[in-house]
Write a protein that holds these residues in place. Structure first.
Motif, PDB file in Angstrom:
ATOM      1  N   THR A   2      -6.272  -0.806   4.993  1.00 57.49           N
ATOM      2  CA  THR A   2      -4.824  -0.856   5.194  1.00 57.49           C
ATOM      3  C   THR A   2      -4.368  -2.283   5.441  1.00 57.49           C
ATOM      4  N   THR A   3      -5.130  -3.007   6.233  1.00 61.61           N
ATOM      5  CA  THR A   3      -4.779  -4.397   6.546  1.00 61.61           C
ATOM      6  C   THR A   3      -4.882  -5.278   5.303  1.00 61.61           C
ATOM      7  N   ILE A   4      -5.937  -5.110   4.537  1.00 64.36           N
ATOM      8  CA  ILE A   4      -6.114  -5.921   3.322  1.00 64.36           C
ATOM      9  C   ILE A   4      -5.000  -5.618   2.321  1.00 64.36           C
ATOM     10  N   ALA A   5      -4.683  -4.334   2.140  1.00 63.41           N
ATOM     11  CA  ALA A   5      -3.613  -3.952   1.211  1.00 63.41           C
ATOM     12  C   ALA A   5      -2.272  -4.528   1.675  1.00 63.41           C
ATOM     13  N   ALA A   6      -2.004  -4.459   2.963  1.00 61.22           N
ATOM     14  CA  ALA A   6      -0.742  -5.001   3.495  1.00 61.22           C
ATOM     15  C   ALA A   6      -0.685  -6.517   3.304  1.00 61.22           C
ATOM     16  N   LEU A   7      -1.793  -7.190   3.504  1.00 58.90           N
ATOM     17  CA  LEU A   7      -1.854  -8.644   3.307  1.00 58.90           C
ATOM     18  C   LEU A   7      -1.570  -8.991   1.850  1.00 58.90           C
ATOM     19  N   ARG A   8      -2.202  -8.287   0.929  1.00 58.18           N
ATOM     20  CA  ARG A   8      -1.980  -8.548  -0.502  1.00 58.18           C
ATOM     21  C   ARG A   8      -0.524  -8.303  -0.893  1.00 58.18           C
ATOM     22  N   ARG A   9       0.059  -7.198  -0.419  1.00 59.04           N
ATOM     23  CA  ARG A   9       1.459  -6.885  -0.730  1.00 59.04           C
ATOM     24  C   ARG A   9       2.398  -7.961  -0.199  1.00 59.04           C
ATOM     25  N   LEU A  10       2.166  -8.378   1.043  1.00 60.41           N
ATOM     26  CA  LEU A  10       3.036  -9.379   1.656  1.00 60.41           C
ATOM     27  C   LEU A  10       2.942 -10.709   0.913  1.00 60.41           C
ATOM     28  N   VAL A  11       1.745 -11.123   0.560  1.00 59.79           N
ATOM     29  CA  VAL A  11       1.577 -12.376  -0.185  1.00 59.79           C
ATOM     30  C   VAL A  11       2.278 -12.267  -1.535  1.00 59.79           C
ATOM     31  N   ARG A  12       2.102 -11.156  -2.246  1.00 60.88           N
ATOM     32  CA  ARG A  12       2.773 -10.978  -3.545  1.00 60.88           C
ATOM     33  C   ARG A  12       4.287 -11.043  -3.401  1.00 60.88           C
TER      34      ARG A  12
END
Length: 142
Positions: A2-12
């Motif tokens: 969940t944390t990795i997915a949220a990080l990727r979404r936020l960066v995108r």
């Protein structure tokens, strides 16, 4: 996860406003990155690299061609197969995206306490090993 997915979404999301050009979805960027690493790759091998069905990759290819970032040529050894290559616009876009991502993440990392930066650095080898282990398991099921 969940944390990795949220990080990727936020960066995108943050990069959309910083990198010029039409917005690209995550799967489109990932396909461009695969083609950048393997110029001339076909649709089926690109699908295997992304763990996507060939018809999904075909849809992405058509979308990216429409954006002027991809060229699909016929493979000389098999006229039914396609070979994919990036346009200059895509090469520049990926370079700009990579540069902006580096600046964004580096700036955020600098704002973290030293202990947190060190913890992230120490975790990277284990995360890479996890990725490799998962990739081996998914490849053996294909």
């Amino acid at each position: 996860m969940t944390t990795i997915a949220a990080l990727r979404r936020l960066v995108r999301r943050r990069l959309r406003s910083e990198v010029p050009g039409p917005p690209l979805r995550g799967a489109q960027v990932e396909l461009l990155q695969v083609i950048e690493k393997q110029p001339g790759i076909g649709i089926a091998p690109a699908g295997r690299a992304l763990h996507l069905a060939a018809n999904s990759v075909s849809t992405l290819v058509n979308q990216i061609i429409d954006l002027g970032m991809l060229v699909r040529d016929t493979a000389p050894e098999d006229r039914r197969a396609a070979r994919l290559s990036l346009t200059e616009a895509a090469i520049q876009r990926l370079a700009a995206w990579r540069h902006a991502r580096t600046d964004l993440v580096a700036g955020a990392m600098e704002a973290l306490p030293s202990d947190d930066r060190q913890a992230i650095a120490r975790a990277l080898p284990a995360l890479r090993a996890l990725l490799a282990a998962l990739d081996v398991k998914s490849s053996s099921k294909e």
